[in-house]
Design a protein around this motif. Sequence first.
Motif, short mmCIF file in Angstrom:
data_model
loop_
_atom_site.label_atom_id
_atom_site.label_comp_id
_atom_site.label_asym_id
_atom_site.label_seq_id
_atom_site.Cartn_x
_atom_site.Cartn_y
_atom_site.Cartn_z
N PRO A 70 -5.18 6.10 7.04
CA PRO A 70 -6.60 6.12 7.43
C PRO A 70 -7.34 4.83 7.09
O PRO A 70 -8.25 4.42 7.82
N MET A 71 -6.96 4.18 5.98
CA MET A 71 -7.63 2.93 5.60
C MET A 71 -7.43 1.85 6.66
O MET A 71 -8.32 1.04 6.92
N ILE B 188 -5.86 1.41 -1.72
CA ILE B 188 -6.95 1.15 -0.77
C ILE B 188 -7.20 -0.35 -0.65
O ILE B 188 -7.41 -0.88 0.45
N ALA B 189 -7.18 -1.08 -1.78
CA ALA B 189 -7.40 -2.52 -1.75
C ALA B 189 -6.31 -3.23 -0.93
O ALA B 189 -6.61 -4.13 -0.14
N ALA B 190 -5.05 -2.81 -1.12
CA ALA B 190 -3.95 -3.42 -0.38
C ALA B 190 -4.08 -3.12 1.11
O ALA B 190 -3.86 -4.00 1.96
N ALA B 191 -4.45 -1.88 1.45
CA ALA B 191 -4.61 -1.50 2.85
C ALA B 191 -5.76 -2.26 3.49
O ALA B 191 -5.68 -2.69 4.66
N THR C 70 -6.82 12.50 -8.59
CA THR C 70 -7.17 13.18 -9.83
C THR C 70 -6.62 12.38 -11.00
O THR C 70 -5.53 11.86 -10.95
N GLY C 71 -7.41 12.29 -12.07
CA GLY C 71 -6.96 11.58 -13.26
C GLY C 71 -7.24 10.10 -13.19
O GLY C 71 -7.24 9.50 -12.12
N LEU C 72 -7.48 9.49 -14.35
CA LEU C 72 -7.84 8.08 -14.40
C LEU C 72 -6.73 7.20 -13.86
O LEU C 72 -6.96 6.31 -13.05
N GLY C 73 -5.48 7.47 -14.29
CA GLY C 73 -4.36 6.66 -13.82
C GLY C 73 -4.19 6.76 -12.32
O GLY C 73 -3.94 5.80 -11.63
N LYS C 74 -4.36 8.00 -11.80
CA LYS C 74 -4.23 8.20 -10.37
C LYS C 74 -5.31 7.44 -9.60
O LYS C 74 -5.06 6.86 -8.55
N ASN C 75 -6.54 7.47 -10.15
CA ASN C 75 -7.64 6.78 -9.47
C ASN C 75 -7.40 5.28 -9.41
O ASN C 75 -7.73 4.63 -8.43
N ARG C 76 -6.83 4.72 -10.49
CA ARG C 76 -6.53 3.30 -10.49
C ARG C 76 -5.49 2.98 -9.43
O ARG C 76 -5.60 2.00 -8.68
N LEU C 77 -4.45 3.83 -9.33
CA LEU C 77 -3.42 3.63 -8.33
C LEU C 77 -3.99 3.79 -6.94
O LEU C 77 -3.65 3.05 -6.02
N LEU C 78 -4.89 4.75 -6.78
CA LEU C 78 -5.53 4.99 -5.49
C LEU C 78 -6.35 3.77 -5.07
O LEU C 78 -6.31 3.34 -3.92
N GLY C 79 -7.10 3.21 -6.03
CA GLY C 79 -7.91 2.04 -5.73
C GLY C 79 -7.05 0.86 -5.33
O GLY C 79 -7.40 0.09 -4.42
N PHE C 80 -5.88 0.70 -5.98
CA PHE C 80 -4.97 -0.39 -5.64
C PHE C 80 -4.42 -0.21 -4.23
O PHE C 80 -4.31 -1.17 -3.46
N ALA D 167 0.82 -1.21 0.00
CA ALA D 167 0.00 0.00 0.00
C ALA D 167 0.85 1.26 0.00
O ALA D 167 0.59 2.20 -0.75
N ILE D 168 1.89 1.30 0.84
CA ILE D 168 2.70 2.52 0.90
C ILE D 168 3.67 2.61 -0.27
O ILE D 168 4.15 3.69 -0.60
N THR D 169 3.97 1.45 -0.91
CA THR D 169 4.84 1.49 -2.09
C THR D 169 4.13 2.15 -3.25
O THR D 169 4.73 2.93 -4.01
N HIS D 170 2.83 1.90 -3.41
CA HIS D 170 2.09 2.40 -4.57
C HIS D 170 1.19 3.60 -4.25
O HIS D 170 0.51 4.11 -5.14
N GLY D 171 1.19 4.05 -3.01
CA GLY D 171 0.33 5.18 -2.66
C GLY D 171 0.91 6.00 -1.53
O GLY D 171 1.98 5.70 -0.99
N ASP D 172 0.22 7.08 -1.18
CA ASP D 172 0.66 7.98 -0.13
C ASP D 172 0.35 7.40 1.25
O ASP D 172 -0.65 6.72 1.44
N VAL D 173 1.21 7.74 2.22
CA VAL D 173 0.97 7.33 3.61
C VAL D 173 -0.33 7.94 4.11
O VAL D 173 -1.07 7.34 4.88
N SER D 174 -0.64 9.16 3.67
CA SER D 174 -1.85 9.85 4.13
C SER D 174 -3.11 9.20 3.59
O SER D 174 -4.21 9.49 4.06
#
Length: 294
Positions: free
Chosen positions: A94-95, A150-153, A138-148, A83-90
Amino acid sequence: MPYHLLMPLMASILFVLGLLLLKRATTAGISPWTVTFVANQWAGLIFSALWFLGGNTPTLQQLWQPAVIALLYIGGQVGTFVAITHGDVSIAAPMFGVKVIMVAVLLTIIGGVSLPLAIWIAAGLATAGIALVQWTGTGLGKNRLLGFTIAAAMAASTCFSFFDVLVQRWSPEFGVGRLVPIMFWFVAVFSIGFAPWIQRQKLRDPQLRKAVLGGGLLIAMQAFCIVFTISNFGDAAAVNVVYSMRGIWGVSLAWLIARRFGGAEADLGRSKMLTRLAGATLITIAVVLAVLSR
């Protein structure tokens, strides 16, 4: 005064500080497998100290219990570091706060008690909090990364929820000084399976090595605070309420440190970080409500 709850409070701070250190390492190319291996070897070493507390040593036929708990812990660790490798700690921190609702639900199921209305209200608040955090992308690519992320968390939270409940359920039979050290020896041994993917070349960099070793140590220390408290005092639901404060620290510290030293959170702007903080706050309210209802 439940002084034992000071340990999960300390753990909530250590957890976020550890993630922030490890995030700097993963940003530089360190893989989740390397981080998991280092953190779990630290854990195996630190938890060995509990052996001196004594207890009933599991028989060979009972070793499956600490082994199963160890696998859940490793699954939670992998999910956390992915989760932290592919996304922000912030986003990730929370997840993880949703874990306390999962623990409350699992304890209710195991105890055969029907869920009170407050649990469902808490679940709704937590869902709203997750939505607030997710909508900051923001952005489609960002949303996909964000979803990944959240799923990992969420996968990590699920593993750690079962972990907490089983530690509370099985510790009294063996004692803190037997079940917990053996469990983390399993964690250390099982993690040797990650050895082929350890990035030894990258760890020769002094700065990266310090970040990985320091972050892994902090993660192991926060695990010690949580596991010792649950195995010794029980009270897994209340422990996780206090521990859920890591969602607030994850948002606020990530933003402050990023603005001072640089990082992805520094580029998001005040409004987006405040939105994430609002989401983290909703999650915290949700988990408090969930436990107070018990």
